[in-house]
Design a protein around this motif. Structure first.
Motif, PDB file in Angstrom:
ATOM      1  N   LEU A  81       0.737  -1.281  -0.089  1.00  0.00           N
ATOM      2  CA  LEU A  81       0.065   0.043  -0.011  1.00  0.00           C
ATOM      3  C   LEU A  81       0.806   1.184  -0.019  1.00  0.00           C
ATOM      4  O   LEU A  81       0.530   2.106  -0.558  1.00  0.00           O
ATOM      5  N   GLY A  82       1.878   1.157   0.833  1.00  0.00           N
ATOM      6  CA  GLY A  82       2.877   2.505   0.636  1.00  0.00           C
ATOM      7  C   GLY A  82       3.519   2.519  -0.472  1.00  0.00           C
ATOM      8  O   GLY A  82       3.584   3.784  -1.211  1.00  0.00           O
ATOM      9  N   GLY A  83       3.868   1.478  -1.225  1.00  0.00           N
ATOM     10  CA  GLY A  83       4.583   1.742  -2.444  1.00  0.00           C
ATOM     11  C   GLY A  83       3.521   2.144  -3.545  1.00  0.00           C
ATOM     12  O   GLY A  83       4.039   3.168  -4.292  1.00  0.00           O
ATOM     13  N   ALA A  84       2.342   1.743  -3.305  1.00  0.00           N
ATOM     14  CA  ALA A  84       1.238   2.298  -4.331  1.00  0.00           C
ATOM     15  C   ALA A  84       0.993   3.805  -4.230  1.00  0.00           C
ATOM     16  O   ALA A  84       0.777   4.616  -4.989  1.00  0.00           O
ATOM     17  N   LEU A  85       0.946   4.197  -2.766  1.00  0.00           N
ATOM     18  CA  LEU A  85       0.534   5.319  -2.466  1.00  0.00           C
ATOM     19  C   LEU A  85       1.693   6.475  -2.821  1.00  0.00           C
ATOM     20  O   LEU A  85       1.622   7.669  -3.503  1.00  0.00           O
ATOM     21  N   ILE A  86       2.957   6.008  -2.820  1.00  0.00           N
ATOM     22  CA  ILE A  86       4.117   6.685  -3.024  1.00  0.00           C
ATOM     23  C   ILE A  86       4.046   6.769  -4.809  1.00  0.00           C
ATOM     24  O   ILE A  86       4.238   8.256  -5.292  1.00  0.00           O
ATOM     25  N   ALA A  87       3.640   5.890  -5.353  1.00  0.00           N
ATOM     26  CA  ALA A  87       3.792   5.936  -6.716  1.00  0.00           C
ATOM     27  C   ALA A  87       2.903   6.635  -7.187  1.00  0.00           C
ATOM     28  O   ALA A  87       3.053   7.639  -8.113  1.00  0.00           O
ATOM     29  N   LEU A  88       1.534   6.641  -6.583  1.00  0.00           N
ATOM     30  CA  LEU A  88       0.414   7.678  -7.089  1.00  0.00           C
ATOM     31  C   LEU A  88       0.967   8.992  -7.053  1.00  0.00           C
ATOM     32  O   LEU A  88       0.251   9.941  -7.614  1.00  0.00           O
ATOM     33  N   SER A  89       1.479   9.374  -5.798  1.00  0.00           N
ATOM     34  CA  SER A  89       1.950  10.811  -5.427  1.00  0.00           C
ATOM     35  C   SER A  89       3.077  11.106  -6.593  1.00  0.00           C
ATOM     36  O   SER A  89       2.822  12.257  -6.754  1.00  0.00           O
ATOM     37  N   VAL A  90       4.036  10.280  -6.645  1.00  0.00           N
ATOM     38  CA  VAL A  90       5.233  10.635  -7.746  1.00  0.00           C
ATOM     39  C   VAL A  90       4.422  10.897  -9.027  1.00  0.00           C
ATOM     40  O   VAL A  90       4.756  11.834  -9.777  1.00  0.00           O
ATOM     41  N   VAL A  94      -2.094  11.326  -6.353  1.00  0.00           N
ATOM     42  CA  VAL A  94      -2.582  11.499  -4.872  1.00  0.00           C
ATOM     43  C   VAL A  94      -1.772  12.607  -4.313  1.00  0.00           C
ATOM     44  O   VAL A  94      -0.665  12.585  -4.482  1.00  0.00           O
ATOM     45  N   HIS A  95      -2.541  13.692  -3.587  1.00  0.00           N
ATOM     46  CA  HIS A  95      -1.384  14.691  -2.972  1.00  0.00           C
ATOM     47  C   HIS A  95      -0.611  14.013  -1.913  1.00  0.00           C
ATOM     48  O   HIS A  95      -1.101  13.085  -1.123  1.00  0.00           O
ATOM     49  N   TRP A  96       0.576  14.341  -1.960  1.00  0.00           N
ATOM     50  CA  TRP A  96       1.680  14.146  -0.949  1.00  0.00           C
ATOM     51  C   TRP A  96       1.197  14.093   0.303  1.00  0.00           C
ATOM     52  O   TRP A  96       1.492  13.361   1.161  1.00  0.00           O
ATOM     53  N   ALA A  97       0.249  15.001   0.717  1.00  0.00           N
ATOM     54  CA  ALA A  97      -0.128  15.269   2.115  1.00  0.00           C
ATOM     55  C   ALA A  97      -0.854  13.849   2.641  1.00  0.00           C
ATOM     56  O   ALA A  97      -0.628  13.442   3.724  1.00  0.00           O
ATOM     57  N   PHE A  98      -1.618  13.309   1.908  1.00  0.00           N
ATOM     58  CA  PHE A  98      -2.181  12.133   2.239  1.00  0.00           C
ATOM     59  C   PHE A  98      -1.695  10.876   2.286  1.00  0.00           C
ATOM     60  O   PHE A  98      -1.380  10.150   3.475  1.00  0.00           O
ATOM     61  N   THR A  99      -0.403  10.563   1.413  1.00  0.00           N
ATOM     62  CA  THR A  99       0.631   9.893   1.330  1.00  0.00           C
ATOM     63  C   THR A  99       1.384   9.778   2.655  1.00  0.00           C
ATOM     64  O   THR A  99       1.647   8.904   3.332  1.00  0.00           O
ATOM     65  N   GLU A 106       1.670   4.200   9.654  1.00  0.00           N
ATOM     66  CA  GLU A 106       1.940   2.995   9.070  1.00  0.00           C
ATOM     67  C   GLU A 106       3.512   2.896   9.813  1.00  0.00           C
ATOM     68  O   GLU A 106       3.789   1.901  10.383  1.00  0.00           O
ATOM     69  N   ILE A 107       4.343   3.737   9.508  1.00  0.00           N
ATOM     70  CA  ILE A 107       5.812   3.609  10.019  1.00  0.00           C
ATOM     71  C   ILE A 107       5.769   3.635  11.620  1.00  0.00           C
ATOM     72  O   ILE A 107       6.638   2.671  12.233  1.00  0.00           O
ATOM     73  N   ALA A 108       5.179   4.553  12.180  1.00  0.00           N
ATOM     74  CA  ALA A 108       5.228   4.521  13.627  1.00  0.00           C
ATOM     75  C   ALA A 108       4.696   3.200  14.165  1.00  0.00           C
ATOM     76  O   ALA A 108       5.219   2.919  15.259  1.00  0.00           O
ATOM     77  N   VAL A 139      -7.014   2.375  -2.714  1.00  0.00           N
ATOM     78  CA  VAL A 139      -5.953   2.742  -3.652  1.00  0.00           C
ATOM     79  C   VAL A 139      -6.197   1.848  -4.990  1.00  0.00           C
ATOM     80  O   VAL A 139      -5.868   2.329  -6.113  1.00  0.00           O
ATOM     81  N   GLY A 140      -6.906   0.754  -4.916  1.00  0.00           N
ATOM     82  CA  GLY A 140      -7.370   0.233  -6.032  1.00  0.00           C
ATOM     83  C   GLY A 140      -8.031   0.727  -7.126  1.00  0.00           C
ATOM     84  O   GLY A 140      -7.908   1.029  -8.203  1.00  0.00           O
TER      85      GLY A 140
END
Length: 187
Positions: A81-90, A94-99, A106-108, A139-140
């Motif tokens: 999910l993180g990879g998909a969100l980062i890709a969508l932001s790149v 998807v705005h980077w704020a959401f990612t 998730e990291i915390a 994300v889908g």
């Protein structure tokens, strides 16, 4: 609980992690949303995220639940999910704020799980599982080019992204509050 770590559910979880580079390679091979490759990326993502329920169901049904599985399963979800969100932001979809908000939560929690690993394995709870399902569905849809064919879907996708982000943050706060309560009770 069985101690055999190399079992079918754990292999499925490891395959979910291994699918991420392939999914991202397909997504970035022709990143335009109108590209036919986008549908292949969506298929790979959906197939990978669907294994989340499969591995858990097999583990419970066959009594193959392991501490490694409890640890790897949420990590596999976060990688996908993180990879998909980062890709969508790149890709500026998807705005980077959401990612960033989602990834910080998730990291915390992953760091928290690692910190308490000596004492216990913190498995996903019902809220965390619901959050992961919401993230996977959202994300889908964000990955899919369906909004090109039906533009009102873009508004629904954005609303789902907001709701998913809120649920992600709330469930993260719930984990941390529960951890705080359990540590104050045990000390």
């Amino acid at each position: 609980m069985r101690r055999d770590w190399l079992n079918l559910p754990n292999v499925i979880t490891l395959l979910r992690i291994a699918a991420v580079p392939m999914f991202l390679a397909v997504l970035f091979s022709e990143p335009e949303k109108s590209s036919p490759w986008r549908w292949l990326a969506v298929f790979l993502f959906v197939a990978a995220i669907a294994t989340d329920g499969v591995d858990g169901a097999i583990a419970r049904k066959r009594n193959l639940v392991t501490d490694l599985g409890k640890l790897l399963d949420p990590i596999a979800d976060k990688v996908l999910l993180g990879g998909a969100l980062i890709a969508l932001s790149v890709l500026d979809e998807v705005h980077w704020a959401f990612t960033i908000l989602i990834l910080v939560r998730e990291i915390a929690l992953t760091v928290y799980r690692m910190l308490v690993l000596r004492d216990r394995v913190v498995a996903a709870n019902a809220g965390g599982k619901a959050k992961t399902i919401m993230q996977g569905i959202t994300v889908g849809f964000l990955l899919s080019p369906l909004d090109l064919y039906w533009p009102p879907l873009a508004t629904l996708e954005f609303a789902a992204l907001i709701l998913t982000t809120v649920v992600t943050l709330v469930t993260g706060a719930q984990y941390l509050l529960a951890a705080r309560r359990s540590s104050s009770v045990s000390s």
